[in-house]
Scaffold this active site. Sequence first.
Site, PDB file in Angstrom:
ATOM      1  N   HIS A  95      15.226  19.872  84.452  1.00 49.61           N
ATOM      2  CA  HIS A  95      14.363  20.241  83.335  1.00 49.61           C
ATOM      3  C   HIS A  95      14.504  19.290  82.139  1.00 49.61           C
ATOM      4  CE1 HIS A  95      11.887  23.016  81.064  1.00 49.61           C
ATOM      5  NE2 HIS A  95      12.672  22.797  80.042  1.00 49.61           N
ATOM      6  N   ALA A 137      19.941  27.432  86.257  1.00 51.83           N
ATOM      7  CA  ALA A 137      20.735  26.439  85.522  1.00 51.83           C
ATOM      8  C   ALA A 137      19.874  25.629  84.546  1.00 51.83           C
ATOM      9  CB  ALA A 137      21.439  25.504  86.506  1.00 51.83           C
ATOM     10  N   PRO A 139      20.110  22.625  83.153  1.00 56.98           N
ATOM     11  CA  PRO A 139      19.756  21.243  83.454  1.00 56.98           C
ATOM     12  C   PRO A 139      18.973  21.090  84.764  1.00 56.98           C
ATOM     13  CG  PRO A 139      22.148  21.545  83.185  1.00 56.98           C
ATOM     14  CD  PRO A 139      21.533  22.888  83.347  1.00 56.98           C
ATOM     15  N   GLU A 140      18.711  22.169  85.451  1.00 58.47           N
ATOM     16  CA  GLU A 140      17.974  22.060  86.714  1.00 58.47           C
ATOM     17  C   GLU A 140      16.572  22.675  86.569  1.00 58.47           C
ATOM     18  OE1 GLU A 140      20.534  22.482  90.243  1.00 58.47           O
ATOM     19  OE2 GLU A 140      22.271  22.530  88.915  1.00 58.47           O
ATOM     20  N   MET A 141      16.381  23.921  86.953  1.00 57.47           N
ATOM     21  CA  MET A 141      15.040  24.492  86.852  1.00 57.47           C
ATOM     22  C   MET A 141      14.865  25.353  85.597  1.00 57.47           C
ATOM     23  SD  MET A 141      14.578  25.135  90.948  1.00 57.47           S
ATOM     24  CE  MET A 141      12.955  25.902  90.982  1.00 57.47           C
TER      25      MET A 141
END
Lengths: 340, 340
Positions: A95, A137, A139-141
């Site tokens: 993201h 998370a 930093p991910e989705m």
Amino acid sequence: MKKILLTVTLSLALASNAMAAGDLRKEAIDAGLIPIPSDSRALNKLIGNPDDKQVELGKKLFFDPRLSKSGLISCNTCHNLATGGVDGVASAIGHGWTSNPHHLGSPTVYNSVFNAVQMWDGRFSSLEEQAKGPIEAGPEMAAPAELVVDRIGSIPAYVEEFKRAFKGEKEPVNFDNMARAIAAFERTLVTPSRFDSFLNGDSKALAENEKKGLSIFIGKGCAVCHGGIGIGGEGMQPFPVVGKFKHAGIGDFKGDKDGMVKVPLLRNITNTAPYFHNGAVWSLSEAVRIMGENQLGEKLSDDEISNIVAFLGSLEGKKPEISYPMLPSSTKDTPKPDAN
Amino acid sequence: MKKILLTVTLSLALASNAMAAGDLRKEAIDAGLIPIPSDSRALNKLIGNPDDKQVELGKKLFFDPRLSKSGLISCNTCHNLATGGVDGVASAIGHGWTSNPHHLGSPTVYNSVFNAVQMWDGRFSSLEEQAKGPIEAGPEMAAPAELVVDRIGSIPAYVEEFKRAFKGEKEPVNFDNMARAIAAFERTLVTPSRFDSFLNGDSKALAENEKKGLSIFIGKGCAVCHGGIGIGGEGMQPFPVVGKFKHAGIGDFKGDKDGMVKVPLLRNITNTAPYFHNGAVWSLSEAVRIMGENQLGEKLSDDEISNIVAFLGSLEGKKPEISYPMLPSSTKDTPKPDAN
């Protein structure tokens, strides 16, 4: 006379070759290398008999970018089934173009059902647990569970599909069921390879250099950790065992609280560069060399490396055919035609 | 007697219904609305008879994130075939999470072969030209042509496939051929709908409210611009014609040098929210209302809007089945097994 002699010689050579292959096969099985069953019923049992309707729904969810906060990142973005189940970059990007804060790469989703634990630090024990992590998370989705459930719930065709996939449940659209469906799909992502054909009895499935590589792989002790049906994935191991990993400075990942790291699957390793948890190494030969030094305390020769790499190539498996899903539309405004 | 009467009444009703449908069909065709041919040979000719080998290669390239600088963005990222050929966000997001500098949305790639011009400002006349633009554009895939050609050239299976797809060419791996292959694939992304069945003679293909909507769509003059085989896409038009577009403040796009904007295709419009060049409107009803005000200078009634939206739903087409491509590996180190 000459012809007879030739025939005898050839037969002997073939017999010896077959015997050698038989010996090597026995050696491999004794070393704990296990083939993917060629029998579909046995395979289905092994992967937990996933429910067809959950698999079909899970495939859609796996490819659906609307499970992310931005609406742009799907499970398949980092675990791209077109490219070996990975993204092909050293540190996963999520993201807002955020690089993984520990510079960790995305492990392949192919054959991940064979992992005894999930995540580089092994913190999840099942795909069902794992599937929720990256969605939430930051930093991910970056999508809170509530947002995801709201999104899914606003798409009528999904609601219907959840009802069918989780029959009898009162409120089937929930975050746990979403993860269960995704995991059910992931369980099917198994890729039988030539190595399995070899272990299952086809002596000709491996080329000579691949057989040599397999023999070295067993002899040097690689199979001690990279064993089982995943050729890896059976659990956690210390890393490095000997000396210092020369790329340890990239990212700050040090394993779990005991410094243990999940042993990666070696299936499809030829598709999943770059290597190591921090993606520091692009060359498979170089990765094998480092594993020799850091895990076995041994300097492998170029010839040994080249044969091991050849063997690893035989682990490149046949990926399941996937029809790209057409996802249900989220336009709430979509009209329902009158009954004709 | 009762039965005969009923039969006669029913027959009359059906005949009148069929006649009405026939009239409406004639009206639609007279208004310039053209069906996608149901005959595959005719359709193939219409889309430019794309070469099968180029289509297959182009499909791989379309899905390949390695055509972008980061290795993470493919054509399919913004023109996602799973979600109506768009990304479902107002302003396209590209390299480094950059939002489109003019706050422009990604138009659908489905049926884009029917666009007389490509891009919101119509600056490209063909898919072959268009395919190169976003790959090189900094805020999109950010990959210089040279980098892309180098990447493709480093993947042996691609080199072979380019040779087969562009037979007889001395150096088939080049940026133009990449775009030609992608465009060949895109040409096949045609989605026949119930509206086509109706135009092709099946009176029952549309529900009553959809037929009403079609009649209003023609009567009000929508079909003047949204005509042809794409139900739109025939060229450029001024926007807005009347008054001020109330969301004009989002982004700075003002059309081409003459203030003209490409007329979007209305096929699959129910799949491609948000609407307008700057994605300012999520509701299709609201989009229709605005089009009435700004293009026709007319306040459409709720009933008219609801029927038009129903008709637009009938343009939601059947997407071609796409088997998700398994892309050739870029690990240069991958071993070639010996001949057995």
